[in-house]
Scaffold this motif. Structure first.
Motif, PDB file in Angstrom:
ATOM      1  N   SER A  74       0.816  -1.211   0.000  1.00 35.36           N
ATOM      2  CA  SER A  74       0.000   0.000   0.000  1.00 35.36           C
ATOM      3  C   SER A  74       0.857   1.270   0.000  1.00 35.36           C
ATOM      4  CB  SER A  74      -0.918   0.020   1.226  1.00 35.36           C
ATOM      5  OG  SER A  74      -1.588   1.256   1.335  1.00 35.36           O
ATOM      6  N   ASP A  75       0.441   2.235  -0.825  1.00 33.68           N
ATOM      7  CA  ASP A  75       1.147   3.516  -0.828  1.00 33.68           C
ATOM      8  C   ASP A  75       0.720   4.398   0.354  1.00 33.68           C
ATOM      9  OD1 ASP A  75      -1.406   4.247  -1.567  1.00 33.68           O
ATOM     10  OD2 ASP A  75      -0.853   5.010  -3.560  1.00 33.68           O
ATOM     11  N   ARG A  76      -0.193   3.890   1.193  1.00 35.53           N
ATOM     12  CA  ARG A  76      -0.636   4.629   2.372  1.00 35.53           C
ATOM     13  C   ARG A  76       0.061   4.154   3.651  1.00 35.53           C
ATOM     14  NH1 ARG A  76      -2.343   9.047   2.755  1.00 35.53           N
ATOM     15  NH2 ARG A  76      -4.139   8.782   4.151  1.00 35.53           N
ATOM     16  N   LEU A  77       0.881   3.120   3.531  1.00 37.24           N
ATOM     17  CA  LEU A  77       1.512   2.548   4.723  1.00 37.24           C
ATOM     18  C   LEU A  77       2.352   3.583   5.460  1.00 37.24           C
ATOM     19  CD1 LEU A  77       2.136   0.085   6.497  1.00 37.24           C
ATOM     20  CD2 LEU A  77       4.066  -0.422   4.976  1.00 37.24           C
ATOM     21  N   GLU A  78       3.147   4.347   4.758  1.00 38.70           N
ATOM     22  CA  GLU A  78       4.019   5.321   5.416  1.00 38.70           C
ATOM     23  C   GLU A  78       3.213   6.354   6.203  1.00 38.70           C
ATOM     24  OE1 GLU A  78       7.615   8.513   4.361  1.00 38.70           O
ATOM     25  OE2 GLU A  78       6.733   7.277   2.782  1.00 38.70           O
ATOM     26  N   ALA A  79       2.131   6.828   5.608  1.00 38.45           N
ATOM     27  CA  ALA A  79       1.286   7.808   6.307  1.00 38.45           C
ATOM     28  C   ALA A  79       0.677   7.206   7.564  1.00 38.45           C
ATOM     29  CB  ALA A  79       0.186   8.308   5.364  1.00 38.45           C
TER      30      ALA A  79
END
Length: 331
Positions: A74-79
């Motif tokens: 997921s590209d939202r993991l860091e957030a």
């Protein structure tokens, strides 16, 4: 099922994004397909994408149009990791620990709700209530002015004359083992508001005990009495009475003998149990012996809707809880 039909229609009218973190669980997959077909919500399954797709294929479940959120890619993991770290850094959290924790589907799903990537979450087909509550309390936290998170069941008893034509709300049957009298009062008020706002009924709340209006003297009864007094003081607009034995709460003939001056006795549609043991046993007795439908346990008190399931739930139970969660999210 008139209530569920109304709630289904309400869910369809304003579709919400509901995350299911047990994305590769069989009942969850079957439910997800039905929810999508019915248009009750936009479902997001969390988990390993390949495992979910392979499991769905084995089951003959079609996932076209259903989003899969894979924590690994997921590209939202860091957030999510950064937000979780900020929320918990005063508790000793590190970024490294946060990344490991947030990869867990339950924490990942809860972060989706926290950051408005989803409107609500439903879990519990394979996880315990405690598994749901931990990320809920750490991340979502309680709504403003709410002191305690609690649970309720909507019990629908076919052919019954009790409650609201066979429908009653039971609380708390899943969260608080031994609430204080202050917590019990808060649970009563929250469940009354749920009955009014979600179920669209005028709540008549019975504070249950093994005593009716002073028929027994014990510290366990004292807790219920004090809770009743506090709830009435805090919310004089609500019909709350106790302490009441179960038969006095719902049977008019018994109420006339045991509590003739009560405006709730004999016609209660919200039952507040004094502790978790009695509540959990009570709902399961009614469910099994009366062939009742038990919808829940639903949570109340969180700032955003996240809800629990019984591990013995069916796929249809998941469908109904998702619909209820979607309607809660509309509020």
């Amino acid at each position: 099922m008139e209530l569920m039909n109304k709630l289904w229609n309400a869910a369809k009218a304003d579709r919400k994004r509901i995350v299911l973190p047990e994305g590769d669980e069989e009942r969850t997959l079957v439910a997800a397909e039905k929810i999508h077909e019915l248009g009750l919500a936009d479902v997001i399954l969390v988990g390993d994408k390949d495992i979910i797709n392979n499991k769905a294929k084995e089951l003959g479940v079609k996932l076209e149009g259903i989003e899969i959120a894979d924590p690994k890619t997921s590209d939202r993991l860091e957030a999510y990791v950064n937000e979780f770290y900020e929320l918990r850094k005063n508790k000793g959290m590190t970024v490294e620990k946060a990344e490991k924790i947030v990869r867990d589907p339950l924490y990942f799903g809860t972060m989706m709700v926290k950051l408005d990537d989803a409107d609500g979450m439903v879990s519990g087909a394979v996880h315990t209530t405690g598994d749901l509550l931990r990320p809920g309390l750490q991340i979502i936290k309680t709504a403003p002015g709410v002191s305690v998170v609690s649970s309720f069941f909507i019990m629908m008893v076919p052919g019954s004359k009790y409650g609201e034509e066979g429908m009653l709300l039971f609380s708390d049957c899943a969260v608080n083992p031994n609430p204080t009298y202050e917590q019990l009062a808060a649970i009563a008020i929250a469940t009354a508001d749920t009955a009014k706002n979600l179920c669209k009924i005028e709540p008549r709340v019975a504070m249950l005990s093994f005593s009716t209006m002073g028929s027994a003297d014990h510290e366990m009864v004292d807790k219920v009495r004090k809770a009743t007094e506090l709830a009435k003081e805090l919310r004089p607009d609500l019909l709350i009475d106790g302490e009441l034995q179960l038969d006095a709460a719902i049977v008019e003939k018994v109420a006339n003998q045991k509590a003739p001056n009560s405006n709730v006795a004999g016609k209660a549609n919200v039952l507040i149990f004094p502790d978790l043991q009695s509540g959990n046993i009570g709902y399961k007795l009614v469910q099994r012996f009366a062939n009742a439908e038990a919808i829940g346990p639903m949570c109340q008190g969180f700032a955003k809707p996240i809800n629990d399931l019984s591990r013995g739930c069916s796929s249809d139970d998941i469908v109904n809880v998702v619909a209820l969660t979607a309607v809660q999210a509309q509020k």
